[in-house]
Design an enzyme around this catalytic site. Structure first.
Site, PDB file in Angstrom:
ATOM      1  N   ASN A  90      16.291  -6.926   2.194  1.00  0.00           N
ATOM      2  CA  ASN A  90      15.413  -6.652   3.332  1.00  0.00           C
ATOM      3  C   ASN A  90      14.643  -5.338   3.206  1.00  0.00           C
ATOM      4  O   ASN A  90      13.586  -5.183   3.815  1.00  0.00           O
ATOM      5  CB  ASN A  90      16.263  -6.657   4.606  1.00  0.00           C
ATOM      6  CG  ASN A  90      15.513  -6.084   5.780  1.00  0.00           C
ATOM      7  OD1 ASN A  90      14.637  -6.745   6.353  1.00  0.00           O
ATOM      8  ND2 ASN A  90      15.816  -4.840   6.140  1.00  0.00           N
ATOM      9  N   TYR A 155       0.928  -4.233  -0.453  1.00  0.00           N
ATOM     10  CA  TYR A 155       1.932  -4.875   0.406  1.00  0.00           C
ATOM     11  C   TYR A 155       1.893  -6.407   0.298  1.00  0.00           C
ATOM     12  O   TYR A 155       2.895  -7.029  -0.087  1.00  0.00           O
ATOM     13  CB  TYR A 155       1.780  -4.382   1.848  1.00  0.00           C
ATOM     14  CG  TYR A 155       2.868  -4.904   2.757  1.00  0.00           C
ATOM     15  CD1 TYR A 155       4.207  -4.620   2.519  1.00  0.00           C
ATOM     16  CD2 TYR A 155       2.562  -5.702   3.859  1.00  0.00           C
ATOM     17  CE1 TYR A 155       5.213  -5.106   3.352  1.00  0.00           C
ATOM     18  CE2 TYR A 155       3.552  -6.186   4.693  1.00  0.00           C
ATOM     19  CZ  TYR A 155       4.871  -5.892   4.436  1.00  0.00           C
ATOM     20  OH  TYR A 155       5.862  -6.383   5.252  1.00  0.00           O
ATOM     21  N   LYS A 159       4.612  -9.075  -1.483  1.00  0.00           N
ATOM     22  CA  LYS A 159       5.268 -10.172  -0.752  1.00  0.00           C
ATOM     23  C   LYS A 159       4.930 -11.544  -1.367  1.00  0.00           C
ATOM     24  O   LYS A 159       5.738 -12.473  -1.301  1.00  0.00           O
ATOM     25  CB  LYS A 159       4.890 -10.122   0.734  1.00  0.00           C
ATOM     26  CG  LYS A 159       5.409  -8.858   1.451  1.00  0.00           C
ATOM     27  CD  LYS A 159       6.936  -8.724   1.410  1.00  0.00           C
ATOM     28  CE  LYS A 159       7.440  -7.577   2.251  1.00  0.00           C
ATOM     29  NZ  LYS A 159       8.900  -7.428   2.239  1.00  0.00           N
TER      30      LYS A 159
HETATM   31  P1  NAD Z   1      11.877  -0.299   8.674  1.00  0.00           P
HETATM   32  O1  NAD Z   1      10.957   0.705   8.095  1.00  0.00           O
HETATM   33  O2  NAD Z   1      12.287  -0.173  10.103  1.00  0.00           O
HETATM   34  O3  NAD Z   1      13.195  -0.400   7.778  1.00  0.00           O
HETATM   35  C1  NAD Z   1      13.096  -0.411   6.389  1.00  0.00           C
HETATM   36  C2  NAD Z   1      14.460  -0.355   5.780  1.00  0.00           C
HETATM   37  O4  NAD Z   1      14.277  -0.239   4.367  1.00  0.00           O
HETATM   38  C3  NAD Z   1      15.286   0.826   6.230  1.00  0.00           C
HETATM   39  O5  NAD Z   1      16.625   0.430   6.448  1.00  0.00           O
HETATM   40  C4  NAD Z   1      15.218   1.792   5.043  1.00  0.00           C
HETATM   41  O6  NAD Z   1      16.423   2.523   4.856  1.00  0.00           O
HETATM   42  C5  NAD Z   1      15.012   0.859   3.878  1.00  0.00           C
HETATM   43  N1  NAD Z   1      14.291   1.556   2.815  1.00  0.00           N
HETATM   44  C6  NAD Z   1      13.061   2.112   2.883  1.00  0.00           C
HETATM   45  N2  NAD Z   1      12.768   2.723   1.717  1.00  0.00           N
HETATM   46  C7  NAD Z   1      13.855   2.559   0.918  1.00  0.00           C
HETATM   47  C8  NAD Z   1      14.181   2.961  -0.404  1.00  0.00           C
HETATM   48  N3  NAD Z   1      13.326   3.654  -1.162  1.00  0.00           N
HETATM   49  N4  NAD Z   1      15.392   2.614  -0.919  1.00  0.00           N
HETATM   50  C9  NAD Z   1      16.260   1.901  -0.182  1.00  0.00           C
HETATM   51  N5  NAD Z   1      16.016   1.484   1.075  1.00  0.00           N
HETATM   52  C10 NAD Z   1      14.823   1.807   1.604  1.00  0.00           C
HETATM   53  O7  NAD Z   1      11.192  -1.689   8.378  1.00  0.00           O
HETATM   54  P2  NAD Z   1      11.282  -3.124   9.086  1.00  0.00           P
HETATM   55  O8  NAD Z   1      10.040  -3.298   9.858  1.00  0.00           O
HETATM   56  O9  NAD Z   1      12.584  -3.378   9.697  1.00  0.00           O
HETATM   57  O10 NAD Z   1      11.097  -4.021   7.763  1.00  0.00           O
HETATM   58  C11 NAD Z   1      12.152  -4.650   7.092  1.00  0.00           C
HETATM   59  C12 NAD Z   1      11.563  -5.692   6.189  1.00  0.00           C
HETATM   60  O11 NAD Z   1      10.785  -6.613   6.959  1.00  0.00           O
HETATM   61  C13 NAD Z   1      10.623  -5.124   5.121  1.00  0.00           C
HETATM   62  O12 NAD Z   1      10.833  -5.824   3.910  1.00  0.00           O
HETATM   63  C14 NAD Z   1       9.246  -5.431   5.692  1.00  0.00           C
HETATM   64  O13 NAD Z   1       8.267  -5.566   4.679  1.00  0.00           O
HETATM   65  C15 NAD Z   1       9.504  -6.741   6.385  1.00  0.00           C
HETATM   66  N6  NAD Z   1       8.531  -7.089   7.446  1.00  0.00           N
HETATM   67  C16 NAD Z   1       8.421  -6.323   8.564  1.00  0.00           C
HETATM   68  C17 NAD Z   1       7.498  -6.688   9.554  1.00  0.00           C
HETATM   69  C18 NAD Z   1       7.347  -5.880  10.816  1.00  0.00           C
HETATM   70  O14 NAD Z   1       6.389  -6.135  11.565  1.00  0.00           O
HETATM   71  N7  NAD Z   1       8.224  -4.941  11.106  1.00  0.00           N
HETATM   72  C19 NAD Z   1       6.703  -7.821   9.376  1.00  0.00           C
HETATM   73  C20 NAD Z   1       6.849  -8.581   8.221  1.00  0.00           C
HETATM   74  C21 NAD Z   1       7.779  -8.214   7.251  1.00  0.00           C
END
Ligand code: NAD
Length: 247
Positions: A90, A155, A159
């Protein structure tokens, strides 16, 4: 009834946002959860927060771009629990700058975490899953993996690659009873979004047929289903959870 029956699940990026919600729901449905985060401070904070909610998890912070680092920790987890049943990839970062303002280093940073780290994690757990003749690997994709986005090309490119890994490894690993799927969230209410002003959020909602932004729980529910035995005949799927949003 849906139950994760003490299955052992590793969840990367489990310290906040969507990942933390997946951790919570997996615990609620009786999985044993190990969360990975980016550093000691955030991992300790998440483990403590869950402890205060009455839940116990182990936390680690390997460098996800270092296969040997990951491999050592995965071995430790296997020795402690005797199983690795579910891997949720994730952790991820996004981008929004136009190509002229994006450096090749920034592009590489995204690919490193969003794609190469997933490869490393999968490579580390697959030998154990093959030995068990069972396993579930779930990746976090995004709705931009289908439509792209008008800036921040790294990005969506990353994906699209996640989808490629998912579909290809589903085919490669099926003979070992390892299922590989991805969830493709639409815009989801995480900390980052909470801090945006309403005038930025409203036009986004307007474009979503279900007329709301996704909650982290909406996304975590999809992961729960795909991780469970209820999805035992589903592999190689990219499941959109986006209220039918289209770019
Ligand atoms: P967030 O930024 O709240 O959390 C990201 C997580 O990734 C955190 O737990 C962080 O510790 C970890 N992380 C970041 N950089 C890191 C690194 N260098 N090494 C290890 N861990 C690392 O993000 P989120 O919105 O919860 O996103 C989680 C996933 O969902 C991501 O893959 C994101 O692309 C995807 N996503 C999010 C959304 C959205 O709208 N929030 C939409 C589509 C996809």
């Amino acid at each position: 009834m849906l139950d994760l029956n003490n299955k052992v699940a590793i969840i990367t990026g489990g310290t906040r946002g969507i990942g933390l919600e997946i951790v919570r729901i997996f615990l609620q449905y009786n999985a044993k959860v190990i969360l990975f985060g980016s550093g000691k401070e955030t991992v300790d904070k998440a483990v403590k927060k869950l402890e205060n909610e009455g839940k116990k998890v182990d936390g680690y912070y390997p460098n996800l771009n270092n296969y040997y680092d990951i491999n050592k920790i995965v071995e430790e987890i296997y020795e402690k629990y005797g199983h690795i049943d579910i891997l949720v990839n994730n952790a991820g970062i996004s981008a929004s700058k136009k190509i002229d303002d994006t450096t090749s280093e920034e592009f590489l940073d995204i690919m490193n975490l969003n794609v190469n780290a997933i490869f490393n994690m999968i490579k580390a757990v697959v030998p154990y899953m093959k030995k068990q003749h069972s396993g579930v690997i779930l990746n976090t994709s995004s709705m931009v993996s289908i439509y792209g986005q008008p800036s921040g090309v790294g990005y969506p490119a990353s994906k699209f690659a996640v989808n490629g890994l998912t579909i290809s490894l589903a085919r490669e690993l099926a003979e070992f009873n390892i299922r590989v799927n991805a969830v493709a969230p639409g815009i989801t209410k995480t900390d980052m979004l909470e801090s945006l002003p309403n005038e930025l959020i409203e036009p986004l909602i307007e474009k979503i047929p279900l007329k709301r932004i996704g909650e982290t729980k909406d996304i975590a529910n999809a992961f729960l289903f795909l991780a469970s035995d209820m999805a035992s005949y589903i592999t190689g799927v990219i499941l959109p959870v986006d209220g039918a949003a289209r770019n």
